[in-house]
Write an enzyme that holds these catalytic residues in place. Structure first.
Site, mmCIF file in Angstrom:
data_model
loop_
_atom_site.group_PDB
_atom_site.id
_atom_site.type_symbol
_atom_site.label_atom_id
_atom_site.label_comp_id
_atom_site.label_asym_id
_atom_site.label_seq_id
_atom_site.Cartn_x
_atom_site.Cartn_y
_atom_site.Cartn_z
ATOM 1 N N GLY A 50 53.359 33.734 28.651
ATOM 2 C CA GLY A 50 54.393 34.707 27.785
ATOM 3 C C GLY A 50 54.534 35.399 28.324
ATOM 4 N N MET B 199 63.305 34.220 26.523
ATOM 5 C CA MET B 199 62.260 34.142 27.400
ATOM 6 C C MET B 199 61.087 33.370 26.835
ATOM 7 S SD MET B 199 59.822 35.902 25.508
ATOM 8 C CE MET B 199 58.502 36.097 26.534
ATOM 9 N N THR C 259 56.587 36.910 29.431
ATOM 10 C CA THR C 259 57.979 37.346 29.961
ATOM 11 C C THR C 259 58.667 38.115 28.884
ATOM 12 O OG1 THR C 259 58.158 35.282 31.067
ATOM 13 C CG2 THR C 259 60.281 36.523 30.969
ATOM 14 N N VAL C 260 59.336 39.287 29.356
ATOM 15 C CA VAL C 260 60.378 40.015 28.445
ATOM 16 C C VAL C 260 61.720 39.927 28.981
ATOM 17 C CG1 VAL C 260 58.496 41.714 27.879
ATOM 18 C CG2 VAL C 260 59.769 42.116 29.734
ATOM 19 N N SER D 95 58.513 39.252 34.058
ATOM 20 C CA SER D 95 57.243 38.628 33.647
ATOM 21 C C SER D 95 56.039 38.793 34.567
ATOM 22 C CB SER D 95 57.607 37.297 33.525
ATOM 23 O OG SER D 95 56.642 36.414 32.918
#
Length: 537
Positions: free
Chosen positions: A355, A437, A356-357, A374
């Site tokens: 789990g 994402m 990236t933004v 990320s």
């Protein structure tokens, strides 16, 4: 008391499209979105706003990204689209044999072995220098203030923070991991919803990056600290690896999908998978979004694209084939011809030899940015450089230990990369930025969002809100609870092994900003599956 009970949402709600004219920032955290808008109001452009937002996200959403991660950007300015690849390579001293000598047959998820050179600080500095209007020092100030003074945790952020803590507590037993717990679980527990968290070390690091245009991170005291920490625990990363790193400006790749050009960053990113899937899909006509025929063909196209991507995508100079061959009409037709009425067990094809933004920004001048960064798996490697707040990524986990694989681990090599920004144009005019994402969900989210927009004429908010599917492996497909039951049953009848997910956290988190080329009006959608927000002017 009211705040303590504010994390339950028993009733459905609806988000509307957000409109604006002078500027817009869409991302997964309200505080970061507002920081980007503040920079626009101070005279910065969309690029400045993107950097400010991205820096804030390392503070206000550390569950998904950090200073020690990688970044990619698509920047539309003055009628042209530019691509930035800030993917860091493996250390120069690492190799398959060196990893095996440490007792590993596969690359572990945590610790020093999967750590690659961080690209995030260099991305900020490069974007600022090439396209920014304000100084990096001014642009990073909001993030510095949040790190120094703290902020209250939002609901989805707190959920994933607690999940990461519970997981790390079981898995991270070595002394090298203690700094993660000191930083992100002060007092021996993760912060709760509404609880204020801060990181003085993070603030100091951001300040050093701001004042030196990131040179301190790659050449100075921060680089020394990273090197010393790596050597103390037998890591491969050295100061020389940091000194030798520079992000690359690359030519974005695209396919034309029903009159629109869909743009992605070229390999080693997996954006090529989204383009291959769309290339297959454009050979069909889709009359309804919520039909089993549409879902079946989407899933089958994505499967075929994904197995090809997993086999062939790595740093371009190490690929046995090319982007052009994988996107060729000849190869696309061959892959499309495999799709029938029953679910396939997909295998990689043989293309012609030879789990990236996530955040999106826009300003009134027409500049637009699609940006993603990320640490890969949530907080990343579980390593935090002592006293700095720098959480290091575990991107190297994606390398193969098979020496014959295109993506085989090697020194100074960039691995297959999951994070991908997207961009849409039509007739050489910007339509706008989009992204979804979330690990290997990303190209699947890109395909679904693009088709929701172009094939089914959904506005940006509805395109994000629509129920999503996610191909997992073989014939296994995960769907959201909101997927209509008759479609789930119809997919199962076609041989898909359908599972209904108990939570939407794995289906990606998207943002969209579209721009009307005639009026300059901006229309934005944000993600209901996270603490998404749009700040608009």
């Amino acid at each position: 008391m009211l705040l303590e009970k504010g994390n339950e949402y028993p009733y459905s709600s609806q988000r509307m499209v957000t409109y604006g004219k002078k500027g817009m920032v869409a991302t997964s955290q309200p505080l970061a979105a507002q920081a980007g808008l503040d920079i626009l109001k101070k005279g910065g452009n969309a690029i400045d706003a993107a950097i400010a937002t991205a820096a804030c996200l390392t503070v206000v959403e550390p569950t998904s990204n950090g200073i020690g991660g990688d970044a990619f950007a698509l920047v539309w300015t003055k009628g042209k689209l530019h691509g930035l690849n800030a993917n860091g390579p493996s250390p120069s001293s690492i190799s398959i044999d060196a990893v095996k000598e440490k007792g590993h047959e596969e690359i572990p998820k945590f610790g020093w072995i999967p750590v690659t050179v961080p690209g995030v600080p260099a991305a900020w500095a490069e974007l600022s220098e090439k396209f920014g209007k304000l100084s990096l020092k001014e642009v990073l100030q909001p993030a510095i203030e949040y790190a120094e003074n703290g902020y209250p945790l939002s609901p989805v952020l707190a959920y994933f923070w607690k999940g990461a803590y519970n997981s790390y507590k079981k898995q991270l037993n070595g002394d090298e991991f203690k700094h993660w717990f000191e930083t992100f679980a002060p007092g021996g527990k993760p912060p709760e919803v509404g609880e204020v968290w801060s990181s003085k070390g993070h603030a100091d690091t951001l300040r050093a990056i701001a004042e030196t245009n990131a040179k301190d991170f790659y050449e100075g005291e921060l680089a020394d600290k990273i090197d010393a920490f790596s050597q103390e625990y037998g890591g491969f990363l050295r100061k020389e690896d940091l000194q030798n790193y520079k992000p690359e400006w690359v030519d974005p790749i695209s396919v034309n999908y029903r009159g629109y050009d869909v743009w992605e960053i070229p390999p080693s990113g997996q954006g090529l998978i989204a383009l291959m899937a769309l290339n297959i899909a454009k050979g069909y006509e889709f009359s309804h979004r919520d039909s089993v025929d549409t879902l079946h063909k989407q899933i089958e196209a994505m499967k075929l694209a994904f197995v090809d991507g997993m086999k062939y995508i790595t740093e371009p100079k190490h690929m046995k084939t090319t982007v052009d061959k994988l996107l060729s009409e000849e190869y696309t037709k061959a892959r499309r011809d495999l799709i029938g009425d029953e679910a396939l067990l997909p295998e990689a094809g043989e293309p012609p030899r030879g789990g990236t933004v996530y955040l999106a920004t826009a300003d009134e001048e027409g500049n637009m940015v699609s940006f993603i960064q990320s640490n890969y798996m949530g907080f990343g490697s579980g390593l935090v450089v002592p006293g700095t707040g720098i959480g290091l990524q575990n991107r190297g986990h994606n390398f193969s230990m098979d020496p014959n694989h295109d993506n085989a681990l090697a020194p100074n090599k960039k691995t297959f990369h999951t994070i991908i920004p997207g961009f849409l144009t039509k007739d050489n005019e910007a339509v706008g930025s989009f992204g979804v994402m979330g690990g290997f969900m990303q190209p699947q989210g890109h395909m679904q969002v693009v088709m929701n927009t172009i094939d089914f004429q959904l506005n940006p908010q509805a395109a994000l809100d629509a129920p999503r599917w996610q191909w997992m492996k073989d014939k296994t497909v995960l769907v959201e609870q909101s997927m209509p039951s008759h479609l789930v049953q119809a997919l199962a009848a076609k041989g898909h092994q359908v599972q209904i997910a108990p939570h939407s956290g794995s289906f990606g988190r998207g943002q969209i900003i579209w721009r009307d080329p005639k009026t300059g009006v901006l229309a934005g959608g944000t993600e209901m599956r996270t603490d998404g927000a749009i700040a608009v002017w």
